[in-house]
Design an enzyme around this catalytic site. Structure first.
Site, mmCIF file in Angstrom:
data_model
loop_
_atom_site.group_PDB
_atom_site.id
_atom_site.type_symbol
_atom_site.label_atom_id
_atom_site.label_comp_id
_atom_site.label_asym_id
_atom_site.label_seq_id
_atom_site.Cartn_x
_atom_site.Cartn_y
_atom_site.Cartn_z
ATOM 1 N N LYS A 1 0.839 -1.202 0.000
ATOM 2 C CA LYS A 1 0.000 0.000 0.000
ATOM 3 C C LYS A 1 0.879 1.260 0.000
ATOM 4 C CE LYS A 1 -3.678 -2.548 0.058
ATOM 5 N NZ LYS A 1 -3.085 -3.886 0.080
HETATM 6 C C1 LIG Z 1 -9.478 -4.023 -1.286
HETATM 7 C C2 LIG Z 1 -8.664 -4.755 -0.260
HETATM 8 N N1 LIG Z 1 -9.231 -5.096 0.902
HETATM 9 C C3 LIG Z 1 -8.542 -5.735 1.864
HETATM 10 C C4 LIG Z 1 -7.215 -6.063 1.691
HETATM 11 C C5 LIG Z 1 -6.497 -6.793 2.791
HETATM 12 O O1 LIG Z 1 -5.518 -5.980 3.368
HETATM 13 P P1 LIG Z 1 -4.497 -6.562 4.481
HETATM 14 O O2 LIG Z 1 -3.416 -7.271 3.741
HETATM 15 O O3 LIG Z 1 -4.009 -5.342 5.201
HETATM 16 O O4 LIG Z 1 -5.263 -7.451 5.372
HETATM 17 C C6 LIG Z 1 -6.585 -5.736 0.489
HETATM 18 C C7 LIG Z 1 -5.184 -6.128 0.287
HETATM 19 O O5 LIG Z 1 -4.581 -6.001 -0.723
HETATM 20 C C8 LIG Z 1 -7.321 -5.057 -0.506
HETATM 21 O O6 LIG Z 1 -6.774 -4.726 -1.682
#
Ligand SMILES: Cc1ncc(COP(=O)(O)O)c(C=O)c1O
Length: 379
Positions: free
Chosen positions: A184
């Site tokens: 991110k």
């Molecule tokens: C739209 C979306 N939601 C949730 C997530 C999950 O994020 P995390 O890896 O911080 O749990 C991602 C991860 O790429 C994502 O792109």
């Protein structure tokens, strides 16, 4: 030999390492120490939220959201199929059913015009995803939710620093989930946060995040001993993660502006291919994005396959993105498709992402140069 250009590379932005040392000196490595508080306060101000709680991932924040809005077995939650699996899993883990609605052909966000037809007596909530840091149409989505008495949870994993009608993405829903995963803009390896915009959910959020205990109230002196009061889990990160994150958050605008420079350069380099069947990202005038992700949409799946293969031969990584949930084993097993999803099926099969990270510098010129050679051959 030319070096490989990865899709993403985590980069230090400022005082991350100094803050990690300081956290160790502070003698608190468990969560909810001073670094966690400082991160939460920066995020709260940025989002203009009632409160922000750090979590160990966006996945955790989404799971907390599903508990907080009271998803029960049989409940339905409307979301795009073009998303990461965590958006759906959070609902399924509470016994709910994700209901997939098609995306808009221009932004690749949930098509707000299709939401109302998917609502029935089991529907409890709408979960838009701000793809590539471009906000979904929150005005329309919140209006639909109000008309039907539904909650809204924003999956703002990619959208820290983005705005919609001059308000921060993540400030519209009852709740919003952010990600600080290393892919991110603002990172801590793994990491996330839950923004709480509905004050009625605040007290229970603290409890659920702390294993179902009222420990936070105890530390604030509001109760004289802490006890088990609700369901919950361990959703909080340790202080080392928060220390790293603070170093990033302090430089959030700088990080996003570096990304936006590369994003703009890519856009200007590829927009001329539009009349040859290539699509570049579209940003509605009411949205400002954060330069999270730059994608191209090739004319068909074969052209995408060929483009990725050719770029890989040049050592430039241009991955595709989400396999739509409704066509993946997990989504087929636990989800419901409201109607056909032609845009999701079509666009997800043609999309590639270009390398994008804050210090990509001159490497971006090589990405453009190689991509243009291959696009000239393919289009
Ligand atoms: C739209 C979306 N939601 C949730 C997530 C999950 O994020 P995390 O890896 O911080 O749990 C991602 C991860 O790429 C994502 O792109």
């Amino acid at each position: 030999m030319m070096s490989k250009i990865p899709y993403n590379r985590p980069v230090l932005a400022g005082r991350e390492l100094a803050y990690i040392s300081q956290a160790i000196e502070n003698g608190q490595l468990a969560g909810d120490g001073p670094f966690t508080s400082r991160c939460q306060e920066l995020l709260r101000k940025r989002l203009n939220a009632e409160a922000v709680l750090l979590t160990h991932s966006c996945t955790a924040a989404l799971e907390m959201a599903a508990i907080l809005i009271g998803i029960q077995p049989g409940d339905e939650v409307i979301m795009p199929s073009f998303t990461f699996v965590s958006t759906a899993n959070a609902v399924v883990l509470r016994g709910g059913t994700p209901v997939f609605v098609d995306i808009r052909p221009d932004t690749l966000n949930i098509d707000e015009k299709l939401i109302e037809a998917a609502i029935n007596s089991k529907t409890r909530s709408i979960w838009p995803v701000h793809y590539a840091g471009v906000s979904a149409d929150m005005q329309e989505i919140c209006a639909i939710a109000d008309r039907h008495g539904l909650t809204v949870v924003e999956d703002a994993a990619q959208a820290l620093g983005s705005t919609y009608r001059n308000r921060p993405a993540g400030s519209f829903g009852d709740l919003a989930a952010l990600s600080f995963h290393e892919t991110k803009n603002i990172i801590s390896g793994e990491g996330g946060a839950l923004a709480i915009n509905n004050s009625a959910l605040m007290e229970r959020a603290e409890i659920i995040r702390e294993k179902g205990t009222n420990r936070k109230r105890f530390f604030r002196g509001q109760v004289d001993k802490y006890t088990w009061v609700d369901i919950g889990s361990s959703f909080l990160p340790g202080e080392l993660i928060a220390a790293f994150l603070l170093g990033q958050l302090e430089k959030a605008d700088e990080i996003n502006s570096h990304r936006l420079t590369t994003w703009d350069n890519y856009f200007n380099a590829f927009v001329r291919y539009q009349d040859r069947g290539l699509r570049v990202p579209y940003t509605p005038s009411e949205c400002k994005h954060n330069g999270h992700l730059f994608h191209l949409i090739l004319p068909d799946e074969d052209a995408r396959h060929e483009f990725i293969a050719r770029m890989r031969t040049d050592d430039v990584m241009t991955p595709f993105h989400y396999v739509p949930l409704h066509s993946a084993p997990a989504g087929k097993f636990y989800g419901r498709v409201h109607a056909d999803l032609p845009c999701t099926d079509d666009l997800s099969a043609r999309l590639v992402r270009l390398p994008l990270f804050p210090n990509i510098g001159d490497l971006a010129e090589r990405v453009v140069e190689r991509a243009c050679v291959h696009l000239d051959a393919l289009l």
